[in-house]
Design a protein around this motif. Sequence first.
Motif, mmCIF file in Angstrom:
data_model
loop_
_atom_site.group_PDB
_atom_site.id
_atom_site.type_symbol
_atom_site.label_atom_id
_atom_site.label_comp_id
_atom_site.label_asym_id
_atom_site.label_seq_id
_atom_site.Cartn_x
_atom_site.Cartn_y
_atom_site.Cartn_z
ATOM 1 N N CYS A 19 0.841 -1.194 0.000
ATOM 2 C CA CYS A 19 0.000 0.000 0.000
ATOM 3 C C CYS A 19 0.882 1.253 0.000
ATOM 4 O O CYS A 19 1.814 1.349 0.789
ATOM 5 C CB CYS A 19 -0.864 -0.052 1.251
ATOM 6 S SG CYS A 19 -1.684 1.476 1.610
ATOM 7 N N GLU A 35 -4.473 6.874 0.111
ATOM 8 C CA GLU A 35 -5.767 7.151 0.754
ATOM 9 C C GLU A 35 -6.937 7.306 -0.206
ATOM 10 O O GLU A 35 -8.003 7.760 0.191
ATOM 11 C CB GLU A 35 -5.681 8.395 1.653
ATOM 12 C CG GLU A 35 -4.528 8.307 2.637
ATOM 13 C CD GLU A 35 -4.867 8.797 4.014
ATOM 14 O OE1 GLU A 35 -5.821 9.577 4.127
ATOM 15 O OE2 GLU A 35 -4.183 8.377 4.963
ATOM 16 N N TYR A 36 -6.765 6.909 -1.453
ATOM 17 C CA TYR A 36 -7.903 7.007 -2.380
ATOM 18 C C TYR A 36 -9.018 6.035 -2.007
ATOM 19 O O TYR A 36 -10.149 6.192 -2.437
ATOM 20 C CB TYR A 36 -7.449 6.737 -3.812
ATOM 21 C CG TYR A 36 -6.497 7.777 -4.335
ATOM 22 C CD1 TYR A 36 -6.788 9.128 -4.213
ATOM 23 C CD2 TYR A 36 -5.302 7.414 -4.930
ATOM 24 C CE1 TYR A 36 -5.909 10.091 -4.661
ATOM 25 C CE2 TYR A 36 -4.420 8.374 -5.382
ATOM 26 C CZ TYR A 36 -4.727 9.715 -5.243
ATOM 27 O OH TYR A 36 -3.852 10.660 -5.687
ATOM 28 N N TYR A 66 -3.950 0.689 -7.295
ATOM 29 C CA TYR A 66 -3.072 -0.477 -7.459
ATOM 30 C C TYR A 66 -3.852 -1.786 -7.408
ATOM 31 O O TYR A 66 -3.252 -2.857 -7.395
ATOM 32 C CB TYR A 66 -1.998 -0.458 -6.361
ATOM 33 C CG TYR A 66 -1.256 0.846 -6.369
ATOM 34 C CD1 TYR A 66 -0.282 1.102 -7.321
ATOM 35 C CD2 TYR A 66 -1.579 1.858 -5.471
ATOM 36 C CE1 TYR A 66 0.363 2.313 -7.375
ATOM 37 C CE2 TYR A 66 -0.927 3.079 -5.510
ATOM 38 C CZ TYR A 66 0.038 3.301 -6.465
ATOM 39 O OH TYR A 66 0.671 4.507 -6.522
ATOM 40 N N HIS A 124 -11.528 1.925 -5.662
ATOM 41 C CA HIS A 124 -10.825 3.217 -5.643
ATOM 42 C C HIS A 124 -9.313 3.083 -5.534
ATOM 43 O O HIS A 124 -8.604 4.077 -5.619
ATOM 44 C CB HIS A 124 -11.345 4.074 -4.483
ATOM 45 C CG HIS A 124 -12.765 4.489 -4.676
ATOM 46 N ND1 HIS A 124 -13.123 5.485 -5.541
ATOM 47 C CD2 HIS A 124 -13.916 4.011 -4.149
ATOM 48 C CE1 HIS A 124 -14.445 5.616 -5.529
ATOM 49 N NE2 HIS A 124 -14.947 4.727 -4.691
ATOM 50 N N CYS A 125 -8.828 1.872 -5.305
ATOM 51 C CA CYS A 125 -7.376 1.698 -5.126
ATOM 52 C C CYS A 125 -6.698 1.678 -6.498
ATOM 53 O O CYS A 125 -6.971 0.802 -7.313
ATOM 54 C CB CYS A 125 -7.089 0.405 -4.366
ATOM 55 S SG CYS A 125 -5.310 0.112 -4.216
ATOM 56 N N ARG A 136 -0.198 4.254 0.670
ATOM 57 C CA ARG A 136 -0.817 5.234 1.576
ATOM 58 C C ARG A 136 -1.394 6.441 0.833
ATOM 59 O O ARG A 136 -1.360 7.559 1.336
ATOM 60 C CB ARG A 136 0.195 5.747 2.602
ATOM 61 C CG ARG A 136 0.851 4.654 3.399
ATOM 62 C CD ARG A 136 1.597 5.275 4.531
ATOM 63 N NE ARG A 136 2.685 4.415 4.949
ATOM 64 C CZ ARG A 136 3.549 4.728 5.890
ATOM 65 N NH1 ARG A 136 3.448 5.879 6.496
ATOM 66 N NH2 ARG A 136 4.492 3.915 6.226
#
Length: 342
Positions: free
Chosen positions: A259, A263-264, A318, A315-316, A261
């Motif tokens: 992660c 924050e999405y 990745y 929303h990530c 970070r």
Amino acid sequence: MRHFELGKTGMMISEVGFGGIPIIRLDTDAAVRVLRRAFERGITFYDTANAYRDSEAKIGQAFQGMRDKVVIATKTIRRDAASATEQLENSLRMLRTDYIDLFQLHQIAHETEWQAVTAPGGALEAVVKAKLAGKVRHIGVTSHSLEMAVKLVKTELFSTIQFPFNFIEPDASTELFPLARDLRVGILVMKPFAGGVIDNADIVFKFLRQFPYAVPIPGYDSEQSVDDVVARYSRPNIVTEHDLALMDEYRNKLGKAFCRRCEYCQPCPKEVKITMAMGYPIFVSRMGPKVAMEFARIPMESIPQCEECGKCIQHCPYDLPIPEILKRNYALYVKDREENPD
Ligand code: SF4
Ligand code: SF4
């Protein structure tokens, strides 16, 4: 400090820039001191965002009366013209200026976002209008998706591309960077420390300096941190076998699925504190289980609230399997708790 032209903008900038997030946690006087120190040491490129709370206001205060000596970049994550205009006007006010050198459309990762910003009444329309009115000198874009970043550069609509790049995430150097260089699109590097998971500044900058056309924008939270980075850029860059082995060690330990970070993924409808909870294994490796458990107690205790709705995954940038990772981290936390009773 070397200075060169950012893409074909005609703007000369320093080979390393200033990322505007960490100054959020400083009081205004301290932030202004850090910003001015950076300027005195030759850093002339400052990147911030409307969303970084009072970062723009601090930059505006630091450089009032010397606006033409610095290059200021900011960004909006808004997708429609009306709210992008509202943010742009707010950025101008906060930065105490009547023009922004580089205004970026932030985090275009998915096709839906690209469609939204380019639709009639979309954010791009507003930024182009602002450019015609002299409020914006150049338009840039940022992305966390390599495929989308390549597409964005190919449109030739943007003067710069900002993308994550570090020795754990080096993929941009194979296609994206050569393409951007061919088209003379300026390259800005976000997340030089991979969102905080790399804690060895020495190898971070040794790696990045092998790509002298890409401008990293690390954050600074003290005058000393400015001096440290500037000192690194004043020495010849020598990457040793030992440095390469260390980079490999980090790569093997972290793999690709970590992660950043960003924050999405938040907010979570069930109020799971996702970002902190995702980082638990890193906290353990840095602090040991006892301190990590205390440090991350609230986010870790929020994990059982997860109902696996999948909203965060959408929303990530990745595509991390967040609920699965959270479950794994929670199991580790429970085990640490059992093995380390009060
Ligand atoms: S999957 Fe879990 S953590 Fe993710 S948004 Fe849904 S409830 Fe929150
Ligand atoms: S889980 Fe994904 S979206 Fe959430 S902070 Fe980490 S990298 Fe960003």
